[in-house]
Design an enzyme around this catalytic site. Structure first.
Site, PDB file in Angstrom:
ATOM      1  N   LEU A 181      -1.303   0.717  -4.542  1.00  0.00           N
ATOM      2  CA  LEU A 181      -2.557   1.344  -4.108  1.00  0.00           C
ATOM      3  C   LEU A 181      -2.707   1.219  -2.596  1.00  0.00           C
ATOM      4  O   LEU A 181      -2.308   0.213  -2.008  1.00  0.00           O
ATOM      5  CB  LEU A 181      -3.752   0.670  -4.793  1.00  0.00           C
ATOM      6  CG  LEU A 181      -3.743   0.675  -6.321  1.00  0.00           C
ATOM      7  CD1 LEU A 181      -5.092   0.202  -6.847  1.00  0.00           C
ATOM      8  CD2 LEU A 181      -3.394   2.046  -6.880  1.00  0.00           C
TER       9      LEU A 181
ATOM     10  N   GLY B 195       0.666  -1.465  -7.608  1.00  0.00           N
ATOM     11  CA  GLY B 195       0.476  -0.165  -8.255  1.00  0.00           C
ATOM     12  C   GLY B 195       1.785   0.596  -8.441  1.00  0.00           C
ATOM     13  O   GLY B 195       1.917   1.397  -9.369  1.00  0.00           O
TER      14      GLY B 195
ATOM     15  N   ASN C 292       1.893  -8.084  -7.779  1.00  0.00           N
ATOM     16  CA  ASN C 292       1.671  -9.198  -6.853  1.00  0.00           C
ATOM     17  C   ASN C 292       0.212  -9.360  -6.442  1.00  0.00           C
ATOM     18  O   ASN C 292      -0.089  -9.978  -5.417  1.00  0.00           O
ATOM     19  CB  ASN C 292       2.537  -8.988  -5.595  1.00  0.00           C
ATOM     20  CG  ASN C 292       2.201  -7.680  -4.893  1.00  0.00           C
ATOM     21  OD1 ASN C 292       1.884  -6.691  -5.532  1.00  0.00           O
ATOM     22  ND2 ASN C 292       2.253  -7.678  -3.577  1.00  0.00           N
ATOM     23  N   GLU C 293      -0.714  -8.818  -7.258  1.00  0.00           N
ATOM     24  CA  GLU C 293      -2.132  -8.785  -6.855  1.00  0.00           C
ATOM     25  C   GLU C 293      -2.675 -10.146  -6.422  1.00  0.00           C
ATOM     26  O   GLU C 293      -3.434 -10.235  -5.459  1.00  0.00           O
ATOM     27  CB  GLU C 293      -3.001  -8.237  -8.009  1.00  0.00           C
ATOM     28  CG  GLU C 293      -3.024  -6.723  -8.107  1.00  0.00           C
ATOM     29  CD  GLU C 293      -1.770  -6.144  -8.738  1.00  0.00           C
ATOM     30  OE1 GLU C 293      -0.853  -6.909  -9.107  1.00  0.00           O
ATOM     31  OE2 GLU C 293      -1.696  -4.909  -8.859  1.00  0.00           O
TER      32      GLU C 293
HETATM   33  N1  CO8 Z   1      -1.651   0.285   1.524  1.00  0.00           N
HETATM   34  C1  CO8 Z   1      -1.888   0.742   2.772  1.00  0.00           C
HETATM   35  N2  CO8 Z   1      -1.008   0.606   3.790  1.00  0.00           N
HETATM   36  C2  CO8 Z   1       0.153  -0.002   3.525  1.00  0.00           C
HETATM   37  C3  CO8 Z   1       0.473  -0.497   2.252  1.00  0.00           C
HETATM   38  C4  CO8 Z   1      -0.495  -0.328   1.207  1.00  0.00           C
HETATM   39  N3  CO8 Z   1      -0.290  -0.746  -0.048  1.00  0.00           N
HETATM   40  N4  CO8 Z   1       1.696  -1.053   2.289  1.00  0.00           N
HETATM   41  C5  CO8 Z   1       2.144  -0.904   3.555  1.00  0.00           C
HETATM   42  N5  CO8 Z   1       1.213  -0.266   4.302  1.00  0.00           N
HETATM   43  C6  CO8 Z   1       1.312   0.124   5.722  1.00  0.00           C
HETATM   44  C7  CO8 Z   1       1.572  -1.065   6.661  1.00  0.00           C
HETATM   45  O1  CO8 Z   1       0.370  -1.714   6.998  1.00  0.00           O
HETATM   46  C8  CO8 Z   1       2.213  -0.362   7.824  1.00  0.00           C
HETATM   47  O2  CO8 Z   1       1.172   0.270   8.560  1.00  0.00           O
HETATM   48  P1  CO8 Z   1       1.294   0.506  10.165  1.00  0.00           P
HETATM   49  O3  CO8 Z   1       2.505   1.383  10.360  1.00  0.00           O
HETATM   50  O4  CO8 Z   1       0.013   1.169  10.537  1.00  0.00           O
HETATM   51  O5  CO8 Z   1       1.443  -0.868  10.778  1.00  0.00           O
HETATM   52  C9  CO8 Z   1       3.045   0.741   7.172  1.00  0.00           C
HETATM   53  O6  CO8 Z   1       2.473   0.961   5.875  1.00  0.00           O
HETATM   54  C10 CO8 Z   1       4.512   0.376   6.989  1.00  0.00           C
HETATM   55  O7  CO8 Z   1       4.592  -0.860   6.296  1.00  0.00           O
HETATM   56  P2  CO8 Z   1       5.736  -1.949   6.574  1.00  0.00           P
HETATM   57  O8  CO8 Z   1       6.027  -1.998   8.042  1.00  0.00           O
HETATM   58  O9  CO8 Z   1       5.325  -3.218   5.911  1.00  0.00           O
HETATM   59  O10 CO8 Z   1       6.972  -1.256   5.829  1.00  0.00           O
HETATM   60  P3  CO8 Z   1       8.283  -1.985   5.270  1.00  0.00           P
HETATM   61  O11 CO8 Z   1       9.226  -0.878   4.970  1.00  0.00           O
HETATM   62  O12 CO8 Z   1       8.716  -3.098   6.168  1.00  0.00           O
HETATM   63  O13 CO8 Z   1       7.801  -2.674   3.890  1.00  0.00           O
HETATM   64  C11 CO8 Z   1       6.606  -2.719   1.775  1.00  0.00           C
HETATM   65  C12 CO8 Z   1       7.359  -1.873   2.837  1.00  0.00           C
HETATM   66  C13 CO8 Z   1       7.582  -3.680   1.111  1.00  0.00           C
HETATM   67  C14 CO8 Z   1       6.034  -1.768   0.745  1.00  0.00           C
HETATM   68  C15 CO8 Z   1       5.497  -3.513   2.509  1.00  0.00           C
HETATM   69  O14 CO8 Z   1       4.776  -2.620   3.329  1.00  0.00           O
HETATM   70  C16 CO8 Z   1       4.519  -4.179   1.579  1.00  0.00           C
HETATM   71  O15 CO8 Z   1       4.835  -5.211   1.010  1.00  0.00           O
HETATM   72  N6  CO8 Z   1       3.321  -3.563   1.438  1.00  0.00           N
HETATM   73  C17 CO8 Z   1       2.259  -4.145   0.669  1.00  0.00           C
HETATM   74  C18 CO8 Z   1       2.446  -3.856  -0.770  1.00  0.00           C
HETATM   75  C19 CO8 Z   1       1.322  -4.427  -1.571  1.00  0.00           C
HETATM   76  O16 CO8 Z   1       1.082  -5.619  -1.583  1.00  0.00           O
HETATM   77  N7  CO8 Z   1       0.590  -3.549  -2.250  1.00  0.00           N
HETATM   78  C20 CO8 Z   1      -0.525  -3.957  -3.041  1.00  0.00           C
HETATM   79  C21 CO8 Z   1      -1.528  -2.875  -3.130  1.00  0.00           C
HETATM   80  S1  CO8 Z   1      -2.818  -3.341  -4.254  1.00  0.00           S
HETATM   81  C22 CO8 Z   1      -2.460  -2.566  -5.724  1.00  0.00           C
HETATM   82  O17 CO8 Z   1      -1.602  -1.737  -5.804  1.00  0.00           O
HETATM   83  C23 CO8 Z   1      -3.229  -2.918  -6.994  1.00  0.00           C
HETATM   84  C24 CO8 Z   1      -4.585  -3.368  -6.705  1.00  0.00           C
HETATM   85  C25 CO8 Z   1      -5.432  -3.553  -7.946  1.00  0.00           C
HETATM   86  C26 CO8 Z   1      -6.848  -3.813  -7.510  1.00  0.00           C
HETATM   87  C27 CO8 Z   1      -7.640  -4.507  -8.566  1.00  0.00           C
HETATM   88  C28 CO8 Z   1      -8.938  -5.065  -8.016  1.00  0.00           C
HETATM   89  C29 CO8 Z   1      -9.903  -5.427  -9.134  1.00  0.00           C
END
Ligand code: CO8
Length: 243
Positions: free
Chosen positions: A49, A94, A118-119
């Site tokens: 997400l 997500g 990994n939430e």
């Molecule tokens: N949302 C928004 N932006 C993101 C996300 C994301 N999920 N993931 C990465 N980005 C952004 C980064 O901040 C970065 O932004 P900027 O260029 O402006 O600095 C850009 O995307 C590129 O990211 P990276 O430099 O980190 O890219 P890499 O290729 O090095 O790594 C990864 C890619 C492995 C995907 C890494 O970005 C990462 O680990 N991202 C986070 C993933 C994550 O933890 N997602 C969880 C989302 S929460 C969810 O899906 C379920 C929530 C349920 C909610 C329930 C509540 C009740």
């Protein structure tokens, strides 16, 4: 269906809306019996997400966003088509849910990729239907461990846990998915569809009959100061890691 949402295929409201519309179109198209989900970006299947949709936004936006997340899952988990995830990159949160909602998962065997719900690492809690989807795939004990620890599995651990069905070299992900699709499509549609629907109905009904309660819970949870603080710190960590 190839995801093209640079930089990381995060599921924004636009992404989720387009996904739901595409699934609906395919579902209604009688000539389409199966769909392979994959990414058009290097190294990433989906980052899950879009965190910016949940951070610093008001309750109205949170509710609209959450309905779209529900819709994505209901359309995919409840699809009559054969659904195969060709996971050609990392797939946290997500992204993992999306893969788990398919019938079959093939992942690129690359030690730099990981997959999991990994939430808890973000200081948030996976909703019950995320939990159920994982539980239905890898069983209760492994799910408990995976969810509490916010485990991001390496590809080999994901295969061991049954989180993915096959690991293949990156360049073979799509051809393997196409071969798997042919096998699944060799089963008569009606018997396969009824079986799938019987296996998944209870899990789907649990959300469909409680959608607004789930939306209200999400809005209340995500707009809490403490949760907003955790998300803000996580976003800052992502940016810092990059710098
Ligand atoms: N949302 C928004 N932006 C993101 C996300 C994301 N999920 N993931 C990465 N980005 C952004 C980064 O901040 C970065 O932004 P900027 O260029 O402006 O600095 C850009 O995307 C590129 O990211 P990276 O430099 O980190 O890219 P890499 O290729 O090095 O790594 C990864 C890619 C492995 C995907 C890494 O970005 C990462 O680990 N991202 C986070 C993933 C994550 O933890 N997602 C969880 C989302 S929460 C969810 O899906 C379920 C929530 C349920 C909610 C329930 C509540 C009740």
């Amino acid at each position: 269906m190839t995801f093209q949402g640079p930089p990381v295929n995060s599921m924004s409201l636009d992404f989720l809306t387009e996904f739901a519309i595409s699934m609906e179109k395919l579902e209604l198209d009688k000539s389409c019996r199966g769909v392979i989900l994959t990414s058009g970006l290097p190294k990433i299947f989906s980052a899950g997400l879009d965190i910016t949709e949940m951070y610093g936004k008001g309750p109205e936006h949170a509710a609209v966003f959450w309905r779209a997340v529900q819709e994505m899952w209901l359309k995919l988990y409840g699809s009559n088509m054969v659904t195969i995830a060709a996971i050609n990159g990392s797939s946290p949160a997500g992204g993992c849910l999306m893969a788990l909602s398919c019938d079959y998962r093939i992942m690129a065997d690359n030690p730099r990729y990981s997959i999991g719900l990994n939430e808890t690492l973000l200081g948030i809690v996976a909703p019950f239907w995320f939990m159920d989807t994982m539980n239905n795939t890898i069983g209760n004990r492994e799910t408990e461990k995976a969810l509490q620890l916010g485990l991001l599995y390496s590809t080999s651990d994901a295969l061991k846990a049954g989180l993915v069905d096959e690991l293949v070299p990156e360049e073979k992900v799509l051809t393997t998915a196409t071969e798997a699709m042919a096998k699944w499509l060799s089963i008569p549609d009606h018997s396969r569809q009824i079986t799938k629907s019987m296996m998944r109905k209870q899990t789907i009904d649990k959300l469909s009959s409680n959608r607004e309660t789930d939306v209200n819970y999400f809005v209340k949870f995500i707009t809490k100061d403490s949760i907003q603080k955790s998300l803000g710190m996580y976003l800052a960590m992502l940016k810092k890691r990059k710098a």
